[in-house]
Scaffold this motif. Sequence first.
Motif, PDB file in Angstrom:
ATOM      1  N   ASN A   1      24.772  42.713  37.569  1.00 23.31           N
ATOM      2  CA  ASN A   1      26.051  42.783  38.170  1.00 23.31           C
ATOM      3  C   ASN A   1      26.946  41.936  37.455  1.00 23.31           C
ATOM      4  O   ASN A   1      26.500  40.949  36.828  1.00 23.31           O
ATOM      5  CB  ASN A   1      25.843  42.326  39.665  1.00 23.31           C
ATOM      6  CG  ASN A   1      25.213  43.240  40.542  1.00 23.31           C
ATOM      7  OD1 ASN A   1      24.166  43.129  40.846  1.00 23.31           O
ATOM      8  ND2 ASN A   1      25.697  44.369  40.835  1.00 23.31           N
TER       9      ASN A   1
ATOM     10  N   LEU B   1      30.637  40.009  37.143  1.00 21.48           N
ATOM     11  CA  LEU B   1      31.758  39.405  38.163  1.00 21.48           C
ATOM     12  C   LEU B   1      32.680  38.664  37.075  1.00 21.48           C
ATOM     13  O   LEU B   1      32.092  37.465  36.657  1.00 21.48           O
ATOM     14  CB  LEU B   1      31.352  38.787  39.335  1.00 21.48           C
ATOM     15  CG  LEU B   1      32.613  38.310  40.307  1.00 21.48           C
ATOM     16  CD1 LEU B   1      33.583  39.495  40.539  1.00 21.48           C
ATOM     17  CD2 LEU B   1      32.092  37.623  41.372  1.00 21.48           C
ATOM     18  N   ASP B   2      33.897  38.813  36.676  1.00 23.92           N
ATOM     19  CA  ASP B   2      34.456  38.180  35.650  1.00 23.92           C
ATOM     20  C   ASP B   2      33.616  37.845  34.495  1.00 23.92           C
ATOM     21  O   ASP B   2      33.232  38.673  33.848  1.00 23.92           O
ATOM     22  CB  ASP B   2      35.382  36.950  36.395  1.00 23.92           C
ATOM     23  CG  ASP B   2      36.037  37.455  37.744  1.00 23.92           C
ATOM     24  OD1 ASP B   2      36.640  38.394  37.634  1.00 23.92           O
ATOM     25  OD2 ASP B   2      36.148  36.562  38.653  1.00 23.92           O
TER      26      ASP B   2
ATOM     27  N   TRP C   1      27.498  36.949  34.894  1.00 22.90           N
ATOM     28  CA  TRP C   1      26.710  38.138  34.929  1.00 22.90           C
ATOM     29  C   TRP C   1      25.349  37.706  35.894  1.00 22.90           C
ATOM     30  O   TRP C   1      24.828  36.611  35.774  1.00 22.90           O
ATOM     31  CB  TRP C   1      25.927  38.512  33.549  1.00 22.90           C
ATOM     32  CG  TRP C   1      27.019  39.366  32.571  1.00 22.90           C
ATOM     33  CD1 TRP C   1      28.129  38.984  32.476  1.00 22.90           C
ATOM     34  CD2 TRP C   1      26.770  40.678  31.704  1.00 22.90           C
ATOM     35  NE1 TRP C   1      28.716  39.773  31.478  1.00 22.90           N
ATOM     36  CE2 TRP C   1      27.798  40.608  31.190  1.00 22.90           C
ATOM     37  CE3 TRP C   1      25.544  41.013  31.958  1.00 22.90           C
ATOM     38  CZ2 TRP C   1      27.994  41.605  30.365  1.00 22.90           C
ATOM     39  CZ3 TRP C   1      25.814  42.390  31.085  1.00 22.90           C
ATOM     40  CH2 TRP C   1      26.934  42.885  30.099  1.00 22.90           C
TER      41      TRP C   1
ATOM     42  N   THR D   1      29.704  29.465  37.953  1.00 20.75           N
ATOM     43  CA  THR D   1      31.180  29.831  38.209  1.00 20.75           C
ATOM     44  C   THR D   1      31.926  28.399  37.603  1.00 20.75           C
ATOM     45  O   THR D   1      33.080  28.726  37.327  1.00 20.75           O
ATOM     46  CB  THR D   1      31.435  29.826  39.797  1.00 20.75           C
ATOM     47  OG1 THR D   1      31.225  28.827  40.570  1.00 20.75           O
ATOM     48  CG2 THR D   1      31.029  31.223  40.263  1.00 20.75           C
TER      49      THR D   1
ATOM     50  N   MET E   1      26.925  37.086  44.416  1.00 14.92           N
ATOM     51  CA  MET E   1      27.940  37.752  43.528  1.00 14.92           C
ATOM     52  C   MET E   1      28.984  38.373  44.569  1.00 14.92           C
ATOM     53  O   MET E   1      30.293  38.380  44.300  1.00 14.92           O
ATOM     54  CB  MET E   1      27.449  38.744  42.710  1.00 14.92           C
ATOM     55  CG  MET E   1      26.557  38.105  41.490  1.00 14.92           C
ATOM     56  SD  MET E   1      27.390  37.264  40.554  1.00 14.92           S
ATOM     57  CE  MET E   1      27.907  38.802  39.512  1.00 14.92           C
ATOM     58  N   LYS E   2      28.778  38.794  45.901  1.00 16.81           N
ATOM     59  CA  LYS E   2      29.552  39.520  46.702  1.00 16.81           C
ATOM     60  C   LYS E   2      30.546  38.589  47.373  1.00 16.81           C
ATOM     61  O   LYS E   2      31.817  38.781  47.638  1.00 16.81           O
ATOM     62  CB  LYS E   2      28.928  40.564  47.368  1.00 16.81           C
ATOM     63  CG  LYS E   2      28.368  41.709  46.831  1.00 16.81           C
ATOM     64  CD  LYS E   2      27.649  42.823  47.606  1.00 16.81           C
ATOM     65  CE  LYS E   2      27.142  43.946  46.779  1.00 16.81           C
ATOM     66  NZ  LYS E   2      26.664  45.052  47.529  1.00 16.81           N
TER      67      LYS E   2
ATOM     68  N   GLY F   1      33.390  37.587  44.697  1.00 17.27           N
ATOM     69  CA  GLY F   1      34.287  38.386  44.409  1.00 17.27           C
ATOM     70  C   GLY F   1      33.905  39.849  44.859  1.00 17.27           C
ATOM     71  O   GLY F   1      33.555  40.573  43.694  1.00 17.27           O
TER      72      GLY F   1
ATOM     73  N   ARG G   1      35.583  42.930  43.122  1.00 17.68           N
ATOM     74  CA  ARG G   1      35.994  42.784  41.428  1.00 17.68           C
ATOM     75  C   ARG G   1      34.646  43.047  41.009  1.00 17.68           C
ATOM     76  O   ARG G   1      34.688  43.360  39.600  1.00 17.68           O
ATOM     77  CB  ARG G   1      36.490  41.500  41.059  1.00 17.68           C
ATOM     78  CG  ARG G   1      37.650  40.874  41.640  1.00 17.68           C
ATOM     79  CD  ARG G   1      38.296  39.707  41.240  1.00 17.68           C
ATOM     80  NE  ARG G   1      37.456  38.626  40.634  1.00 17.68           N
ATOM     81  CZ  ARG G   1      37.295  37.712  41.597  1.00 17.68           C
ATOM     82  NH1 ARG G   1      37.630  37.677  42.795  1.00 17.68           N
ATOM     83  NH2 ARG G   1      36.362  36.680  41.215  1.00 17.68           N
ATOM     84  N   GLY G   2      33.793  42.994  41.568  1.00 19.05           N
ATOM     85  CA  GLY G   2      32.220  43.056  40.711  1.00 19.05           C
ATOM     86  C   GLY G   2      32.006  44.579  40.353  1.00 19.05           C
ATOM     87  O   GLY G   2      32.321  45.554  41.045  1.00 19.05           O
TER      88      GLY G   2
ATOM     89  N   ALA H   1      37.395  46.721  41.571  1.00 17.05           N
ATOM     90  CA  ALA H   1      35.927  46.938  41.144  1.00 17.05           C
ATOM     91  C   ALA H   1      35.761  48.211  40.244  1.00 17.05           C
ATOM     92  O   ALA H   1      35.150  48.133  39.218  1.00 17.05           O
ATOM     93  CB  ALA H   1      34.964  46.894  42.205  1.00 17.05           C
TER      94      ALA H   1
ATOM     95  N   ASN I   1      37.531  47.637  36.963  1.00 19.73           N
ATOM     96  CA  ASN I   1      36.803  46.702  36.185  1.00 19.73           C
ATOM     97  C   ASN I   1      35.511  47.599  35.702  1.00 19.73           C
ATOM     98  O   ASN I   1      35.025  47.204  34.490  1.00 19.73           O
ATOM     99  CB  ASN I   1      36.251  45.814  37.021  1.00 19.73           C
ATOM    100  CG  ASN I   1      37.611  44.750  37.289  1.00 19.73           C
ATOM    101  OD1 ASN I   1      38.708  45.003  36.751  1.00 19.73           O
ATOM    102  ND2 ASN I   1      37.361  43.790  38.169  1.00 19.73           N
TER     103      ASN I   1
END
Length: 360
Positions: free
Chosen positions: A157, A159-160, A163, A257, A276-277, A280, A283-284, A316, A319
């Motif tokens: 996963n 996110l920005d 990882w 983060t 992670m959720k 974001g 966005r993930g 997402a 992305n």
Amino acid sequence: MDKGLRVAMAIGDAGGISPELAAKVIADPDANLDDLMIFADRRVVEQGAEIAGVEISIPTVSLDQLDGPLPEGSFLVDMANCDPATVKKGAASAEGGLASVQNFRAILLASNAGYADIAFFTPFNKSAMRLAQSDYVDEIGFIDATIHPKESGREFNVLDEVWNARVTSHVPLSAVAGLITEDKIYNSLCLTNKIMKGAGHPDPRIAVAALNPHAGDGRNFGTEDDDILHPAIERARAENMLVTGPVPSDTVFVRATRGEFDAVMTMYHDQGQIAMKLIGFDRGVTLIANYPFPIVTPAHGTAYDIAGKGIADLGATRNAVNLGRKLALMDRGGSRKASGEPLSLLVSRALDPDQKWETV
């Protein structure tokens, strides 16, 4: 979009937000997608456009036209496999699950044969897919059974800039401790290091999340962190990997983060997914890596609770495609060449209800 890269796109569960996400990404000028090969029932995409309030204009190729010249740029292969009138919004169904399975097979077979560089899908629902194919467990097992790779893949996963990798995935929590071994952790670290380097991180900093509270608290709360995780980490360090841990899992994502780590390796699915959720949700990206082509999807699910309302967020989804494109460019620097196996044959295999797909 970078010229020469084609995205094979599968429409996911018609009972969820997949149709409207697909319509939005097709119509979105900011997505910059001019080389999509979409596998879906045209009626599902049209329904998604109506729900989302967007207009789509894309050439459609019927199944009997697949052996002829294909359109330049983006086009839709009409699988004619899911009448949206038969699929209830907001619920899992065999009809929605079957079309998801077939569309997924199609993008895997097409990408593996070189017709596309990136395989992308809007969200699936595993319960619906099991209604259609009882032995469906998860995406990795299905990919392995479909394209028979030399090595199995691994799910990440993204996110920005953070990882998340994991050692075990879709297994009961009660089984996790027994499935964790020093070799599995070490091999997961090696693969994470390799994939992240391929994604542009020259020396990824990887934190290993502890299995037990407070990393075992000096063996008061379990011995796995000392006896299994620590030796695996030391092996990775001996290979000059930048690995830290075991780090208590209640603080590791806070540190990541804040920029201390590039990746967190967790021991089981929800240990990383919850964090992670929360950080974001919209966005993930989920990346399924270690195959000949990147496989990407939004990290969120089918969102049955908002299906049909036209409010699904595109972040997402956009992305996911961008990450797939980045990885494909770094891996090959250009388009793959098709193997010569006719696309019509691949789609026929994907649609064949009598085809047996051995799970691995």
